[in-house]
Design a protein around this motif. Structure first.
Motif, PDB file in Angstrom:
ATOM      1  N   GLN A 143       0.827  -1.204   0.000  1.00  0.00           N
ATOM      2  CA  GLN A 143       0.000   0.000   0.000  1.00  0.00           C
ATOM      3  C   GLN A 143       0.865   1.260   0.000  1.00  0.00           C
ATOM      4  OE1 GLN A 143      -2.117   1.148   3.560  1.00  0.00           O
ATOM      5  NE2 GLN A 143      -3.944   1.681   2.380  1.00  0.00           N
ATOM      6  N   GLU A 147       0.759   4.274  -2.740  1.00  0.00           N
ATOM      7  CA  GLU A 147       0.395   5.624  -2.318  1.00  0.00           C
ATOM      8  C   GLU A 147       1.532   6.613  -2.580  1.00  0.00           C
ATOM      9  OE1 GLU A 147      -2.582   5.853  -1.933  1.00  0.00           O
ATOM     10  OE2 GLU A 147      -3.453   4.997  -0.135  1.00  0.00           O
ATOM     11  N   ARG A 178      -5.279  15.739  -2.861  1.00  0.00           N
ATOM     12  CA  ARG A 178      -5.524  14.462  -2.184  1.00  0.00           C
ATOM     13  C   ARG A 178      -4.348  13.510  -2.352  1.00  0.00           C
ATOM     14  NH1 ARG A 178     -11.277  15.165  -4.408  1.00  0.00           N
ATOM     15  NH2 ARG A 178     -12.270  16.176  -2.617  1.00  0.00           N
ATOM     16  N   LYS A 184      -1.581  10.260   2.118  1.00  0.00           N
ATOM     17  CA  LYS A 184      -1.890   8.850   1.871  1.00  0.00           C
ATOM     18  C   LYS A 184      -0.744   7.917   2.269  1.00  0.00           C
ATOM     19  CE  LYS A 184      -5.443   9.477  -1.672  1.00  0.00           C
ATOM     20  NZ  LYS A 184      -5.838   9.214  -3.087  1.00  0.00           N
ATOM     21  N   SER A 188      -0.640   5.233   5.512  1.00  0.00           N
ATOM     22  CA  SER A 188      -0.387   3.793   5.350  1.00  0.00           C
ATOM     23  C   SER A 188       0.491   3.240   6.469  1.00  0.00           C
ATOM     24  CB  SER A 188       0.239   3.514   3.980  1.00  0.00           C
ATOM     25  OG  SER A 188       1.555   4.020   3.912  1.00  0.00           O
ATOM     26  N   PHE A 201      -9.391  -2.108   3.081  1.00  0.00           N
ATOM     27  CA  PHE A 201      -8.913  -0.763   2.802  1.00  0.00           C
ATOM     28  C   PHE A 201      -9.704  -0.104   1.672  1.00  0.00           C
ATOM     29  CE2 PHE A 201      -4.741  -1.299   5.038  1.00  0.00           C
ATOM     30  CZ  PHE A 201      -4.848  -0.133   5.796  1.00  0.00           C
ATOM     31  N   GLU A 202     -10.246  -0.929   0.781  1.00  0.00           N
ATOM     32  CA  GLU A 202     -10.998  -0.399  -0.351  1.00  0.00           C
ATOM     33  C   GLU A 202     -12.489  -0.306  -0.063  1.00  0.00           C
ATOM     34  OE1 GLU A 202      -9.619   0.817  -3.155  1.00  0.00           O
ATOM     35  OE2 GLU A 202      -7.725   0.469  -2.099  1.00  0.00           O
ATOM     36  N   SER A 203     -12.893  -0.581   1.153  1.00  0.00           N
ATOM     37  CA  SER A 203     -14.308  -0.477   1.510  1.00  0.00           C
ATOM     38  C   SER A 203     -14.735   0.988   1.472  1.00  0.00           C
ATOM     39  CB  SER A 203     -14.570  -1.062   2.897  1.00  0.00           C
ATOM     40  OG  SER A 203     -13.931  -0.285   3.901  1.00  0.00           O
ATOM     41  N   ASP A 204     -16.011   1.224   1.210  1.00  0.00           N
ATOM     42  CA  ASP A 204     -16.521   2.588   1.095  1.00  0.00           C
ATOM     43  C   ASP A 204     -16.261   3.390   2.363  1.00  0.00           C
ATOM     44  OD1 ASP A 204     -17.415   2.028  -1.441  1.00  0.00           O
ATOM     45  OD2 ASP A 204     -19.499   1.665  -0.843  1.00  0.00           O
ATOM     46  N   LEU A 207     -12.437   4.294   2.700  1.00  0.00           N
ATOM     47  CA  LEU A 207     -12.044   5.256   1.671  1.00  0.00           C
ATOM     48  C   LEU A 207     -12.620   6.636   1.953  1.00  0.00           C
ATOM     49  CD1 LEU A 207     -12.373   3.148  -1.619  1.00  0.00           C
ATOM     50  CD2 LEU A 207     -10.260   3.927  -0.529  1.00  0.00           C
ATOM     51  N   LYS A 210     -10.801   8.279   4.910  1.00  0.00           N
ATOM     52  CA  LYS A 210      -9.480   8.729   4.472  1.00  0.00           C
ATOM     53  C   LYS A 210      -9.600   9.991   3.627  1.00  0.00           C
ATOM     54  CE  LYS A 210      -7.136   6.279   1.391  1.00  0.00           C
ATOM     55  NZ  LYS A 210      -6.253   5.241   0.779  1.00  0.00           N
ATOM     56  N   SER A 211     -10.557  10.009   2.709  1.00  0.00           N
ATOM     57  CA  SER A 211     -10.747  11.165   1.850  1.00  0.00           C
ATOM     58  C   SER A 211     -11.113  12.400   2.663  1.00  0.00           C
ATOM     59  CB  SER A 211     -11.848  10.880   0.818  1.00  0.00           C
ATOM     60  OG  SER A 211     -12.110  12.014   0.030  1.00  0.00           O
TER      61      SER A 211
END
Length: 339
Positions: A143, A147, A178, A184, A188, A201-204, A207, A210-211
């Motif tokens: 990751q 990133e 971003r 990012k 990590s 980590f890619e779950s809504d 994400l 993090k955003s």
């Protein structure tokens, strides 16, 4: 009569308190000794010592619960960021791209021979990465590299904007920030000792948190750095962009940015509560990550006022009063456009 503006107190109700890692002194001494070595001397001593001290201070605030070994990795990374940011700000896009390529080659092959043009900088990077890989899980390493590549790519885009005198709109600017903020790859490290499934980590939820955290850091940084940046004519700042785009004065623009930050903070805390209520087996890991993000937001504010990055020796006074003396621009008569 000097002109002033007031910085909004954007984290007055933020639930994460200022905390400092107990291993700061030991890890800081190691980094200071390392940067003083002959191999690492590529900035003037005073400048390099300042970058090193900033790295120590930020890492100790951003990762207060890290072990000694983990904190050393974090401090080394903050120093890498400081070196790259300080140097790339004075490079054209072509030079930044060459350096970005060298960085990614070093991360993927830290023991490979280095281009002599970038040897000193890559020595710092390879030293960081060789130590980091001893303390990071395989998923965290993967990751981090992904990133960091996004980060270097965006720093190159920023250099292109600078070369072409490009002024972005709000959404385009935030999209670039971003990645070029460096948040990012820094994030990590939060779960660096854990092998986390990529789908988590890619779950809504992850994400989105993090955003939101990155956008909050961007807005805060731009409010804190506005005075210095406007004084040297740098328009790569959300406050300057909104002033121009919406035809607002500094007070109105800061209120606008503060409202954007408040809305993100509210949504971030709502997402955090969602994790708290969750019976998901991964909720503990998700909460640890979310706590890391929340703490980073507080650490960034503390660092901005406690270091000399934006307010020189007046940071603690500014933090208390929120009043900032507007710096003049060379050859330009400034006003606050109080209509």
């Amino acid at each position: 009569m000097s002109l002033q503006f007031r910085l909004p107190d954007i984290l007055s109700s933020w639930p994460w308190p200022r905390t400092v890692n107990p291993h700061t002194e030991q890890c800081g001494k190691r980094l200071m000794l390392q940067q003083k070595s002959q191999q690492y001397k590529f900035f003037p001593s005073k400048v390099q010592a300042g970058l090193c001290q900033a790295a120590i201070q930020l890492a100790s605030l951003a990762y207060p619960k890290f072990s000694k070994a983990q904190l050393q990795v974090a401090m080394d990374l903050m120093f890498v960021f400081a070196v790259f940011d300080d140097s790339s700000d004075h490079m054209n896009a072509e030079s930044v791209q060459i350096w970005a390529n060298a960085i990614m080659d070093t991360l993927r092959s830290p023991l490979a021979p280095r281009d002599s043009k970038n040897e000193l900088q890559m020595l710092i990077l390879s030293s960081f990465w060789l130590n980091a890989t001893q303390n990071m899980s395989s998923s965290a390493q993967k990751q981090f590299i992904e990133e960091f590549e996004s980060y270097t790519r965006s720093v190159t885009e920023q250099a292109k904007d600078r070369d072409g005198l490009v002024v972005r709109g709000v959404e385009s600017y935030l999209e670039l920030r971003r990645n070029d903020l460096g948040a990012k790859p820094a994030f990590s490290l939060i779960l660096m000792d854990k092998d986390i499934p990529e789908e988590l980590f890619e779950s809504d939820l992850m994400l989105l948190m993090k955003s939101h955290a990155i956008d909050m850091l961007t807005l805060a940084n731009d409010m804190f750095s506005y005075n210095i940046e406007q004084s040297r004519g740098d328009s790569h700042n959300i406050v300057s962009i909104i002033m121009a785009q919406e035809d607002l004065n500094i007070h109105q623009a800061l209120d606008h940015v503060s409202k954007m930050h408040d809305d993100l903070a509210t949504e971030f805390l709502q997402l955090y509560e969602t994790i708290d209520r969750s019976a998901n087996p991964s909720s503990e890991v998700m909460k640890q990550y979310a706590d890391g993000l929340g703490n980073w937001i507080r650490a960034n504010e503390c660092f901005s006022f406690e270091s000399r990055r934006y307010f020189d020796k007046d940071g603690l006074t500014v933090k208390q009063t929120r009043l900032v003396e507007l710096l003049p621009r060379v050859g330009v008569k400034e006003d606050l456009r109080d209509e």
